[in-house]
Write a protein that holds these residues in place. Structure first.
Motif, PDB file in Angstrom:
ATOM      1  N   PHE A   1       1.078  -1.607  -0.252  1.00 17.10           N
ATOM      2  CA  PHE A   1      -0.122  -0.170   0.135  1.00 17.10           C
ATOM      3  C   PHE A   1       0.945   0.989  -0.148  1.00 17.10           C
ATOM      4  CE2 PHE A   1      -0.008  -2.200   4.608  1.00 17.10           C
ATOM      5  CZ  PHE A   1       1.067  -0.735   5.058  1.00 17.10           C
ATOM      6  N   ILE A   2       0.390   2.477  -0.089  1.00 22.84           N
ATOM      7  CA  ILE A   2       1.134   3.696  -0.070  1.00 22.84           C
ATOM      8  C   ILE A   2       1.193   4.064   1.450  1.00 22.84           C
ATOM      9  CG2 ILE A   2       1.100   6.081  -1.276  1.00 22.84           C
ATOM     10  CD1 ILE A   2      -0.706   4.917  -3.653  1.00 22.84           C
ATOM     11  N   GLU A   3       1.916   4.623   1.453  1.00 25.08           N
ATOM     12  CA  GLU A   3       2.241   5.621   2.658  1.00 25.08           C
ATOM     13  C   GLU A   3       2.592   7.215   2.558  1.00 25.08           C
ATOM     14  OE1 GLU A   3       4.002   4.256   7.446  1.00 25.08           O
ATOM     15  OE2 GLU A   3       5.163   3.226   5.558  1.00 25.08           O
ATOM     16  N   TYR A   4       2.115   7.957   3.679  1.00 24.33           N
ATOM     17  CA  TYR A   4       2.277   9.351   3.835  1.00 24.33           C
ATOM     18  C   TYR A   4       2.988   8.988   6.150  1.00 24.33           C
ATOM     19  CZ  TYR A   4       0.733  10.930  -0.979  1.00 24.33           C
ATOM     20  OH  TYR A   4       0.280  11.673  -1.850  1.00 24.33           O
ATOM     21  N   CYS A   5       4.149   9.254   5.710  1.00 27.25           N
ATOM     22  CA  CYS A   5       4.712   9.121   6.901  1.00 27.25           C
ATOM     23  C   CYS A   5       4.810  10.752   7.340  1.00 27.25           C
ATOM     24  CB  CYS A   5       6.586   8.837   7.262  1.00 27.25           C
ATOM     25  SG  CYS A   5       6.444   6.681   6.837  1.00 27.25           S
ATOM     26  N   TYR A   6       4.734  11.510   8.489  1.00 33.45           N
ATOM     27  CA  TYR A   6       4.945  13.124   8.892  1.00 33.45           C
ATOM     28  C   TYR A   6       5.681  12.976  10.289  1.00 33.45           C
ATOM     29  CZ  TYR A   6       4.823  17.211  10.102  1.00 33.45           C
ATOM     30  OH  TYR A   6       4.687  18.670  10.628  1.00 33.45           O
TER      31      TYR A   6
ATOM     32  N   PHE B   1       7.619  11.961   4.083  1.00 34.88           N
ATOM     33  CA  PHE B   1       7.261  10.951   3.155  1.00 34.88           C
ATOM     34  C   PHE B   1       6.957  10.023   2.298  1.00 34.88           C
ATOM     35  CE2 PHE B   1      11.533  11.547   6.021  1.00 34.88           C
ATOM     36  CZ  PHE B   1      12.917  11.108   5.196  1.00 34.88           C
ATOM     37  N   VAL B   2       6.803  10.700   1.309  1.00 26.18           N
ATOM     38  CA  VAL B   2       5.703   9.331   0.100  1.00 26.18           C
ATOM     39  C   VAL B   2       6.876   8.075   0.351  1.00 26.18           C
ATOM     40  CG1 VAL B   2       4.676   9.307  -1.244  1.00 26.18           C
ATOM     41  CG2 VAL B   2       4.731  11.657  -0.058  1.00 26.18           C
ATOM     42  N   ILE B   3       5.945   6.604   0.597  1.00 21.64           N
ATOM     43  CA  ILE B   3       6.347   5.359   0.302  1.00 21.64           C
ATOM     44  C   ILE B   3       5.802   4.909  -0.626  1.00 21.64           C
ATOM     45  CG2 ILE B   3       7.085   3.953   1.809  1.00 21.64           C
ATOM     46  CD1 ILE B   3       8.443   6.415   2.575  1.00 21.64           C
ATOM     47  N   PRO B   4       5.889   4.369  -1.520  1.00 23.55           N
ATOM     48  CA  PRO B   4       5.461   3.554  -2.236  1.00 23.55           C
ATOM     49  C   PRO B   4       5.520   2.189  -2.343  1.00 23.55           C
ATOM     50  CG  PRO B   4       6.746   5.344  -3.786  1.00 23.55           C
ATOM     51  CD  PRO B   4       7.772   5.185  -2.765  1.00 23.55           C
TER      52      PRO B   4
ATOM     53  N   LEU C   1       2.241   5.958  -7.532  1.00 24.82           N
ATOM     54  CA  LEU C   1       2.868   5.441  -5.902  1.00 24.82           C
ATOM     55  C   LEU C   1       2.193   3.761  -6.293  1.00 24.82           C
ATOM     56  CD1 LEU C   1       2.394   8.663  -4.306  1.00 24.82           C
ATOM     57  CD2 LEU C   1       4.400   7.488  -5.418  1.00 24.82           C
ATOM     58  N   GLY C   2       1.443   3.476  -6.335  1.00 24.03           N
ATOM     59  CA  GLY C   2       0.790   1.745  -5.941  1.00 24.03           C
ATOM     60  C   GLY C   2       1.064   0.920  -7.180  1.00 24.03           C
ATOM     61  N   SER C   3       2.728   1.428  -7.567  1.00 22.59           N
ATOM     62  CA  SER C   3       2.704   0.442  -8.957  1.00 22.59           C
ATOM     63  C   SER C   3       4.242   0.141  -8.068  1.00 22.59           C
ATOM     64  CB  SER C   3       2.899   0.396 -10.239  1.00 22.59           C
ATOM     65  OG  SER C   3       3.431   1.659 -10.212  1.00 22.59           O
ATOM     66  N   SER C   4       5.058  -1.072  -7.860  1.00 24.97           N
ATOM     67  CA  SER C   4       5.948  -1.238  -7.480  1.00 24.97           C
ATOM     68  C   SER C   4       6.893  -0.757  -8.667  1.00 24.97           C
ATOM     69  CB  SER C   4       6.140  -3.231  -7.542  1.00 24.97           C
ATOM     70  OG  SER C   4       5.806  -3.951  -6.674  1.00 24.97           O
ATOM     71  N   GLY C   5       8.444  -0.146  -7.804  1.00 26.31           N
ATOM     72  CA  GLY C   5       8.836   0.968  -9.263  1.00 26.31           C
ATOM     73  C   GLY C   5       8.828   1.663  -8.891  1.00 26.31           C
ATOM     74  N   SER C   6       8.818   2.842  -7.763  1.00 23.57           N
ATOM     75  CA  SER C   6       8.347   4.620  -8.079  1.00 23.57           C
ATOM     76  C   SER C   6       9.037   4.216  -7.292  1.00 23.57           C
ATOM     77  CB  SER C   6       7.421   4.330  -7.869  1.00 23.57           C
ATOM     78  OG  SER C   6       6.366   4.604  -8.856  1.00 23.57           O
ATOM     79  N   ALA C   7      10.402   5.871  -7.083  1.00 24.81           N
ATOM     80  CA  ALA C   7      10.844   6.133  -5.839  1.00 24.81           C
ATOM     81  C   ALA C   7      10.091   7.360  -4.980  1.00 24.81           C
ATOM     82  CB  ALA C   7      12.391   7.255  -6.523  1.00 24.81           C
ATOM     83  N   TYR C   8      11.249   6.559  -3.291  1.00 23.35           N
ATOM     84  CA  TYR C   8      10.593   7.500  -2.328  1.00 23.35           C
ATOM     85  C   TYR C   8      10.879   8.990  -2.509  1.00 23.35           C
ATOM     86  CZ  TYR C   8      14.567   7.835  -0.197  1.00 23.35           C
ATOM     87  OH  TYR C   8      16.707   8.208  -0.388  1.00 23.35           O
TER      88      TYR C   8
END
Length: 290
Positions: A38-43, A66-69, A120-127
């Motif tokens: 899943f996608i994660e936004y960490c503050y 941080f935005v974690i794909p 962001l919901g697909s593998s391979g994207s960078a944080y």
């Protein structure tokens, strides 16, 4: 060497019809290095520490998001082995592809943002990460957490609306079509504002570099570019400028004014003041009072 990562799955964490979770977490040394589907936004809301992400270790402080794909491995760690002395508090906003589909309906006229979310919901994207200069990201995160923790009438709509605002706010900060020099000037203005707010404290170039995430050398170049002075010279003139204002507008003792602008030694203050203004503080006050 590649670290092994535990996989967190949405089916075990997002156990609601919203496919959304927002929590407040005190980081520790027991949470595993992990990835997720899943996608994660960490503050980062409080404290300091480190973010181990992919093969990098990034020092973190309040205001960093941080935005974690999907598929990116990471974990936060406190700065010390005694985290109770300096808690690292992170707000986490997790959502999966089902929520992305719902948001796509709300953002149907914003195709670049929808494409961004889908990537962001697909593998391979960078944080990536952004800084919350004006507090807008923190406000959205706190409202999301509050609405998630104490749901009321219309909470589903409210959560989706707040999440959309968070995504758009972060997207704007990352991809806004602004001139780089304008952004840099705006960021430098925040450094100046910080100096004015902390004038009574021992401000150092290293401290400002840590706050701004610029190197000390680059920060020195910024002072020369935007003020035509070195950091040390600008700080000295700023302190004297503020002391002049207080001499004109208050009845505070000169020693108290000196302390309020960062001078602990009254003789040093008097010497620097006379060198810059051309007369001692007492004479300056008398002349402007008459």
């Amino acid at each position: 060497m590649q670290r092994s990562a535990q996989l967190f799955k949405s089916e075990s964490l997002l156990q609601n019809n919203l496919h959304l979770l927002v929590n407040r977490y005190a980081e520790n040394f027991f949470a595993p290095y992990h990835s997720h589907d899943f996608i994660e936004y960490c503050y980062v809301a409080e404290g300091r520490g480190f973010h181990h992400i992919d093969q990098a270790v990034i020092p973190v402080r309040k205001g960093m998001l941080f935005v974690i794909p999907v598929g990116v491995s990471h974990v936060f760690r406190p700065a010390t082995s005694h985290p109770e002395q300096d808690l690292l508090i992170v707000y986490n906003c997790l959502f999966d592809d089902h929520m992305v589909d719902r948001l796509s309906a709300l953002l149907q006229e914003e195709s670049p943002i929808i494409e961004h979310l889908q990537s962001l919901g697909s593998s391979g994207s960078a944080y990536f990460s952004v800084s919350d200069w004006d507090g807008s990201i923190e406000k959205l995160m706190l409202n999301l957490h509050r609405e998630m923790s104490v749901p009321g009438i219309g909470s589903v709509t409210m959560l989706q609306t707040l999440l959309s605002q968070l995504i758009v706010t972060v997207y704007r900060q990352l991809y806004a079509d602004q001139d780089r020099s304008t952004i840099e000037a705006s960021d430098f203005a925040q450094v100046i504002l910080f100096m004015e707010q902390k004038l009574s404290e021992g401000i150092t170039l290293a401290h400002l570099a840590q706050m701004s995430r610029w190197s000390s050398r680059h920060l020195q170049r910024m002072f020369l570019k935007h003020t035509s002075q070195s950091f040390g010279s600008y700080l000295q003139h700023l302190r004297i400028q503020k002391s002049c204002e207080r001499l004109r507008t208050s009845d505070l003792k000169i020693s108290m004014i000196a302390g309020s602008v960062g001078y602990r030694d009254i003789d040093t203050f008097n010497s620097v003041f006379k060198k810059i203004v051309g007369e001692p503080p007492m004479a300056y006050r008398k002349r402007h009072r008459t």
